[in-house]
Design an enzyme around this catalytic site. Structure first.
Site, PDB file in Angstrom:
ATOM      1  N   ASP A   1       0.801  -0.941  -0.003  1.00 23.34           N
ATOM      2  CA  ASP A   1      -0.103  -0.120   0.122  1.00 23.34           C
ATOM      3  C   ASP A   1       1.007   1.237   0.077  1.00 23.34           C
ATOM      4  O   ASP A   1       0.699   2.163  -0.691  1.00 23.34           O
ATOM      5  CB  ASP A   1      -1.168  -0.041   1.261  1.00 23.34           C
TER       6      ASP A   1
ATOM      7  N   ASP B   1       7.372   3.516   3.114  1.00 20.34           N
ATOM      8  CA  ASP B   1       7.836   4.914   4.253  1.00 20.34           C
ATOM      9  C   ASP B   1       9.338   4.649   4.143  1.00 20.34           C
ATOM     10  O   ASP B   1       9.920   4.888   3.241  1.00 20.34           O
ATOM     11  CB  ASP B   1       7.211   4.177   5.311  1.00 20.34           C
TER      12      ASP B   1
ATOM     13  N   THR C   1      10.253  -2.767   4.969  1.00 22.44           N
ATOM     14  CA  THR C   1       9.472  -3.914   5.087  1.00 22.44           C
ATOM     15  C   THR C   1       9.846  -4.608   3.677  1.00 22.44           C
ATOM     16  O   THR C   1       9.982  -5.701   3.765  1.00 22.44           O
ATOM     17  CB  THR C   1       7.947  -3.484   5.083  1.00 22.44           C
TER      18      THR C   1
ATOM     19  N   LYS D   1       6.956   7.794   0.287  1.00 23.90           N
ATOM     20  CA  LYS D   1       7.264   8.937   1.014  1.00 23.90           C
ATOM     21  C   LYS D   1       8.797   9.043   0.649  1.00 23.90           C
ATOM     22  O   LYS D   1       9.263   8.695   1.432  1.00 23.90           O
ATOM     23  CB  LYS D   1       6.973   8.642   2.564  1.00 23.90           C
TER      24      LYS D   1
HETATM   25  P1  5GP Z   1       8.210   0.803   5.809  1.00 27.24           P
HETATM   26  O1  5GP Z   1       9.007  -0.496   6.168  1.00 27.24           O
HETATM   27  O2  5GP Z   1       8.495   1.103   4.270  1.00 27.24           O
HETATM   28  O3  5GP Z   1       8.826   1.952   6.654  1.00 27.24           O
HETATM   29  O4  5GP Z   1       6.828   0.904   6.220  1.00 27.24           O
HETATM   30  C1  5GP Z   1       5.945   0.230   5.336  1.00 27.24           C
HETATM   31  C2  5GP Z   1       4.620  -0.107   6.191  1.00 27.24           C
HETATM   32  O5  5GP Z   1       4.427   0.786   7.007  1.00 27.24           O
HETATM   33  C3  5GP Z   1       3.555  -0.021   5.250  1.00 27.24           C
HETATM   34  O6  5GP Z   1       3.187  -1.453   4.816  1.00 27.24           O
HETATM   35  C4  5GP Z   1       2.120   0.318   6.203  1.00 27.24           C
HETATM   36  O7  5GP Z   1       1.703  -0.964   6.594  1.00 27.24           O
HETATM   37  C5  5GP Z   1       2.911   1.207   6.979  1.00 27.24           C
HETATM   38  N1  5GP Z   1       2.932   2.567   6.951  1.00 27.24           N
HETATM   39  C6  5GP Z   1       3.786   3.224   6.577  1.00 27.24           C
HETATM   40  N2  5GP Z   1       3.434   4.390   6.060  1.00 27.24           N
HETATM   41  C7  5GP Z   1       2.068   4.607   6.828  1.00 27.24           C
HETATM   42  C8  5GP Z   1       1.170   5.466   6.818  1.00 27.24           C
HETATM   43  O8  5GP Z   1       1.313   6.758   6.555  1.00 27.24           O
HETATM   44  N3  5GP Z   1      -0.299   5.211   7.086  1.00 27.24           N
HETATM   45  C9  5GP Z   1      -0.366   4.025   7.551  1.00 27.24           C
HETATM   46  N4  5GP Z   1      -1.724   3.723   7.994  1.00 27.24           N
HETATM   47  N5  5GP Z   1       0.488   2.974   7.455  1.00 27.24           N
HETATM   48  C10 5GP Z   1       1.888   3.300   6.973  1.00 27.24           C
HETATM   49 MG    MG Z   2       1.544  -2.367   5.248  1.00 26.77          MG
END
Ligand code: 5GP
Ligand code: MG
Length: 174
Positions: A100, A103, A107, A131
């Protein structure tokens, strides 16, 4: 709009999401023309995006889901926990990882590392939102819906405190 006691404002409408996903679907279908595609979608957040995107694809594709968790409340914990893995071997397959939102990118980075051990033919990444300010990995995001500010969003599969996933548009924390 108030969700779980916090104020959110709309930033991406239902129509904008629909149009963007149709464009992504066309591009992906062209890129994988003549190949079988295996989508690996990350739960929970990507279930609506995955369901909508897969219906725009004209290539033959299978889909499997994994479950990872890195977010608690409204920010990344910096650690990624695998909650549900992949049963089938991905050897020789063309993998499209779907999330979805990206960030920090941690992940998907963990998932790429894991999937690479299976020797797939290729791995690409698709995300509805991204982002760029906080992304700190070096893999490319091959198919990207919307670049957004580094602010917490909810709706269209994304939750705040477990709620809001069914909202048709995407909202940002004010
Ligand atoms: P990353 O590992 O890229 O930092 O984070 C990815 C995961 O964090 C996404 O799959 C999502 O589940 C969650 N996430 C990151 N940013 C947001 C946000 O602004 N809103 C929500 N609801 N979940 C986020
Ligand atoms: Mg997620």
């Amino acid at each position: 709009m108030i969700i779980s006691g916090k104020e959110f404002k709309p930033i991406i409408t239902e129509d904008q999401i629909k149009d963007r996903i149709e464009d992504l679907g066309k591009t992906i279908s062209l890129d994988y023309k003549g190949f079988d595609l295996t989508i690996v979608a990350i739960l929970n957040g990507s279930f609506i995006f995955a369901a909508d995107l897969i219906r725009t694809l004209s290539v033959s594709c299978s889909i499997t889901f994994v479950k990872f968790k890195s977010y608690e409340g409204i920010s990344s914990t910096g650690k990624v926990n695998e909650i549900l893995g992949i049963d089938d071997s991905l050897e020789g397959k063309n993998i499209l990882i779907l999330d979805d939102i990206i960030d920090t990118g941690l992940t998907i980075n963990s998932l790429i590392e894991k999937i690479s051990q299976d020797n797939p033919a290729s791995i690409r990444v698709a995300a509805l939102c991204f982002k760029p300010e906080v992304f700190k990995m070096n893999y490319p995001v091959d198919y990207l819906g919307f670049p957004i500010e580094n602010k917490f969003i909810v709706g269209y599969g994304l939750d705040f405190d477990g709620v809001g996933r069914g909202l048709k548009s995407i909202y940002q924390l004010v």
